[in-house]
Design a protein around this motif. Structure first.
Motif, PDB file in Angstrom:
ATOM      1  N   GLY A 145       4.029  -5.003  10.270  1.00 28.23           N
ATOM      2  CA  GLY A 145       3.865  -3.555  10.243  1.00 28.23           C
ATOM      3  C   GLY A 145       3.279  -3.054   8.935  1.00 28.23           C
ATOM      4  N   ASP A 146       3.268  -3.882   7.914  1.00 29.67           N
ATOM      5  CA  ASP A 146       2.707  -3.475   6.629  1.00 29.67           C
ATOM      6  C   ASP A 146       1.197  -3.307   6.731  1.00 29.67           C
ATOM      7  N   LEU A 147       0.652  -2.303   6.026  1.00 25.20           N
ATOM      8  CA  LEU A 147      -0.788  -2.074   5.921  1.00 25.20           C
ATOM      9  C   LEU A 147      -1.180  -2.230   4.471  1.00 25.20           C
ATOM     10  N   LEU A 148      -2.195  -3.041   4.218  1.00 23.97           N
ATOM     11  CA  LEU A 148      -2.641  -3.287   2.848  1.00 23.97           C
ATOM     12  C   LEU A 148      -4.092  -2.873   2.696  1.00 23.97           C
ATOM     13  N   ASP A 149      -4.348  -1.924   1.804  1.00 25.79           N
ATOM     14  CA  ASP A 149      -5.722  -1.516   1.522  1.00 25.79           C
ATOM     15  C   ASP A 149      -6.477  -2.655   0.874  1.00 25.79           C
ATOM     16  N   LEU A 150      -7.727  -2.838   1.288  1.00 27.52           N
ATOM     17  CA  LEU A 150      -8.573  -3.877   0.700  1.00 27.52           C
ATOM     18  C   LEU A 150      -9.408  -3.255  -0.420  1.00 27.52           C
ATOM     19  N   ASP A 151      -8.734  -2.999  -1.536  1.00 26.25           N
ATOM     20  CA  ASP A 151      -9.407  -2.502  -2.724  1.00 26.25           C
ATOM     21  C   ASP A 151      -9.406  -3.562  -3.817  1.00 26.25           C
ATOM     22  N   ALA A 205       0.813  -1.205   0.000  1.00 21.62           N
ATOM     23  CA  ALA A 205       0.000   0.000   0.000  1.00 21.62           C
ATOM     24  C   ALA A 205       0.852   1.263   0.000  1.00 21.62           C
ATOM     25  N   ALA A 206       2.065   1.209  -0.485  1.00 21.79           N
ATOM     26  CA  ALA A 206       2.911   2.393  -0.539  1.00 21.79           C
ATOM     27  C   ALA A 206       2.784   3.064  -1.902  1.00 21.79           C
ATOM     28  N   GLY A 207       3.025   4.350  -1.917  1.00 25.34           N
ATOM     29  CA  GLY A 207       3.053   5.063  -3.190  1.00 25.34           C
ATOM     30  C   GLY A 207       1.741   5.718  -3.534  1.00 25.34           C
ATOM     31  N   PRO A 208       1.679   6.390  -4.706  1.00 25.91           N
ATOM     32  CA  PRO A 208       0.516   7.173  -5.079  1.00 25.91           C
ATOM     33  C   PRO A 208      -0.748   6.350  -5.251  1.00 25.91           C
ATOM     34  N   ALA A 209      -0.639   5.102  -5.651  1.00 25.93           N
ATOM     35  CA  ALA A 209      -1.847   4.296  -5.842  1.00 25.93           C
ATOM     36  C   ALA A 209      -2.587   4.113  -4.526  1.00 25.93           C
ATOM     37  N   ALA A 210      -1.845   4.057  -3.409  1.00 25.11           N
ATOM     38  CA  ALA A 210      -2.481   3.867  -2.104  1.00 25.11           C
ATOM     39  C   ALA A 210      -3.254   5.109  -1.686  1.00 25.11           C
TER      40      ALA A 210
END
Length: 177
Positions: free
Chosen positions: A74-80, A9-14
């Motif tokens: 520690g990673d966070l992942l958007d559920l999209d 979830a890093a970067g502009p897409a997030a």
């Protein structure tokens, strides 16, 4: 060891998951919207974002982000979009023509299977499916004893649910308030 998260979830897409989804023609869901345009499950009476009343008729909209998964690394992942998580994840079949995000986690003890679990988005639900993981997946839900999922078993995730994969790697589902 730190995990390597493919498609994290890093970067502009997030920052703009809804924009990416709209541009890519993401999956549609039936929703009730408020005057501000926030999409909500058709069963809701008030907007979960702003608290306003919802319009009475449900409409088809691009599915919004359904929450996020917080990995013990520690990673966070958007559920999209759906995702497959494992030490070397891959997919042999793609459901609905949409490739799931592949999330790689470290497994120095070999407790985590190559493709261990799938976090699948179906309509407004977030589902957890054990992908025949050799050492299994344990679902931890508040107020209930931990439960080992059967191979290929699917469970609807509730806010705060934790999936324990092994090698001290876990996933915590966080619903959007």
């Amino acid at each position: 060891m730190k995990s390597s998260v493919a498609g994290s979830a890093a970067g502009p897409a997030a920052d703009a998951p809804a924009a990416r989804q709209d541009a890519g023609g993401g999956p549609l869901v039936l929703a009730r919207v408020c005057a501000q345009g926030h999409a909500n499950p058709p069963t809701r009476a008030q907007c979960s974002v702003c608290g306003a009343a919802l319009l009475p008729d449900a409409v088809q909209v691009a599915r919004p982000r359904l929450g996020r998964m917080r990995l013990s690394t520690g990673d966070l992942l958007d559920l999209d979009q759906s995702m497959v998580i494992g030490r070397q994840p891959s997919v042999s079949r793609v459901q609905g023509g949409v490739m799931p995000r592949l999330v790689q986690v470290a497994s120095p003890g070999g407790d985590i299977s190559r493709s261990h679990v799938e976090v699948r988005l179906e309509g407004w639900h977030v589902m957890l499916c054990d992908l025949k993981a050799t050492n299994g997946t344990v679902l931890v839900r508040e107020g209930q004893p931990p439960r080992r999922l059967a191979q290929n078993e699917m469970a609807i995730l509730l806010d705060g649910d934790i999936a324990e994969l092994g090698d001290n790697i876990s996933l915590r589902f966080e619903e959007i308030p």
